[in-house]
Design an enzyme around this catalytic site. Structure first.
Site, PDB file in Angstrom:
ATOM      1  NE  ARG A  36      -1.344  -1.409   3.725  1.00 60.48           N
ATOM      2  CZ  ARG A  36      -1.529  -1.249   5.043  1.00 60.48           C
ATOM      3  NH1 ARG A  36      -2.719  -0.900   5.529  1.00 60.48           N
ATOM      4  NH2 ARG A  36      -0.517  -1.410   5.872  1.00 60.48           N
ATOM      5  CG  HIS A  86      12.684  32.331  11.916  1.00 57.92           C
ATOM      6  ND1 HIS A  86      11.463  32.026  11.379  1.00 57.92           N
ATOM      7  CD2 HIS A  86      13.218  33.252  11.071  1.00 57.92           C
ATOM      8  CE1 HIS A  86      11.276  32.726  10.284  1.00 57.92           C
ATOM      9  NE2 HIS A  86      12.334  33.478  10.079  1.00 57.92           N
ATOM     10  CE  LYS A 136      12.331  26.599  15.731  1.00 54.52           C
ATOM     11  NZ  LYS A 136      12.749  27.585  14.715  1.00 54.52           N
ATOM     12  CE1 TYR A 160       7.510  24.610   9.355  1.00 57.91           C
ATOM     13  CE2 TYR A 160       9.675  25.172  10.166  1.00 57.91           C
ATOM     14  CZ  TYR A 160       8.704  25.259   9.203  1.00 57.91           C
ATOM     15  OH  TYR A 160       8.944  26.014   8.079  1.00 57.91           O
ATOM     16  CG  ASP A 213      13.028  35.307   7.224  1.00 64.24           C
ATOM     17  OD1 ASP A 213      12.555  34.273   6.732  1.00 64.24           O
ATOM     18  OD2 ASP A 213      12.903  35.613   8.439  1.00 64.24           O
TER      19      ASP A 213
END
Ligand SMILES: Cc1cn([C@H]2C[C@H](O)[C@@H](COP(=O)(O)OP(=O)(O)O[C@H]3O[C@H](C)C(=O)[C@H](O)[C@H]3O)O2)c(=O)[nH]c1=O
Length: 183
Positions: free
Chosen positions: A23, A62, A72, A132, A168
Site C-alpha cells: 500500500r 529564526h 524543534k 515542525y 527575513d
C-alpha cells in the site's frame, strides 16, 4: 528510531523506521518512549506546517529567546530541503557554527534542533512541505531573526536564493553586541 549526532552537540539526525508494504509506507514521526533516551519528556505544544512553492526559497533564520526558547523536531513531507541550524549557545565551542542536513519526503530522516539554535532551510525542489514540532508555543515577543546571508555565518546555501520574506531579508546582521543565547 535511531539517531546520530552532528558536529554541533545536541543537534541530532533521527532516522525513523519505515514500515513498507504494497500500500505504501508508514513511519512514526514522534514517540515519547523511543526518544526518551535522547530527550526525556519531550512535549510539543505547537506543530506547524509550511509550504514553500519555489526551489531556492529560504525561510529563516529564526530562534526564540528564553523563557520562550524552543527545541524543534523537523520533518520534510514533500520535496527536498537543506535544513540548517546555527549554534547560538553562549560559551559553546561551536558558537556561530552552522550545520546542514538534507531532508526529503523520500528519506525517513528528521532533525532535532535543541534550544539555543537558529533554524532555517532552503527548498531544493519546488513544492516543499516542512513539518515542525515545537517544544514551546510561538511568542512574537521572544522571536528573533538572523540574516540567512550573514557573512559571519557564511552559510553555503546550495542554490541561488530566490524567495525570502521581507522580515527575513531585513533581519539584523550579527555585530559585536550579539552575545548569543543562554542555553
Ligand atoms: C511561527 C508562527 C508564525 N505565525 C505568523 C507570523 C507570520 O505572519 C506568518 C509566517 O511566519 P514566519 O514568516 O515566521 O514563518 P517562516 O518564515 O516560515 O518560519 C518558519 O520557518 C523557519 C525556518 C522557522 O524556523 C520557524 O520556526 C517557522 O515558523 O505566520 C503565526 O501566526 N503563528 C506561528 O506559530
Amino acid at each position: 528510531m535511531k539517531w546520530h549526532g552532528t558536529p554541533l552537540s545536541g543537534l541530532t539526525v533521527i532516522e525513523t523506521d519505515t514500515v513498507a508494504d504494497a500500500r505504501g509506507r508508514f513511519v512514526r514521526v514522534f514517540c515519547d518512549a523511543e526518544l526518551a533516551a535522547l530527550r526525556p519528556g519531550l512535549h510539543f505544544p505547537q506543530i506547524n506546517l509550511s509550504t514553500t512553492f519555489a526551489r531556492g526559497s529560504v525561510r529563516g533564520l529564526h530562534f526564540q529567546r528564553p523563557p520562550a526558547a524552543e527545541a524543534k523536531l523537523i520533518r520534510c513531507l514533500s520535496g527536498r530541503v537543506l535544513d540548517v541550524a546555527v549554534d547560538l549557545r553562549r560559551g559553546s565551542p561551536t558558537y556561530l557554527r552552522w550545520h546542514g542536513v538534507e531532508l526529503s519526503a523520500e528519506q525517513p530522516r528528521q532533525v532535532f534542533i535543541p534550544e539555543g539554535f537558529a533554524h532555517g532551510f532552503q527548498a531544493l525542489t519546488d513544492d516543499v512541505q516542512l513539518l515542525y514540532l515545537h517544544t514551546a508555543a510561538w511568542n512574537r515577543d521572544y522571536e528573533n531573526r538572523l540574516r540567512y546571508d550573514d557573512p559571519r555565518l557564511a552559510i553555503d546555501w546550495p542554490l541561488p536564493v530566490t524567495q525570502v520574506s521581507e522580515l527575513d531579508r531585513h533581519a539584523p546582521l550579527l555585530d559585536d553586541q550579539f552575545e548569543g543565547v543562554e542555553a
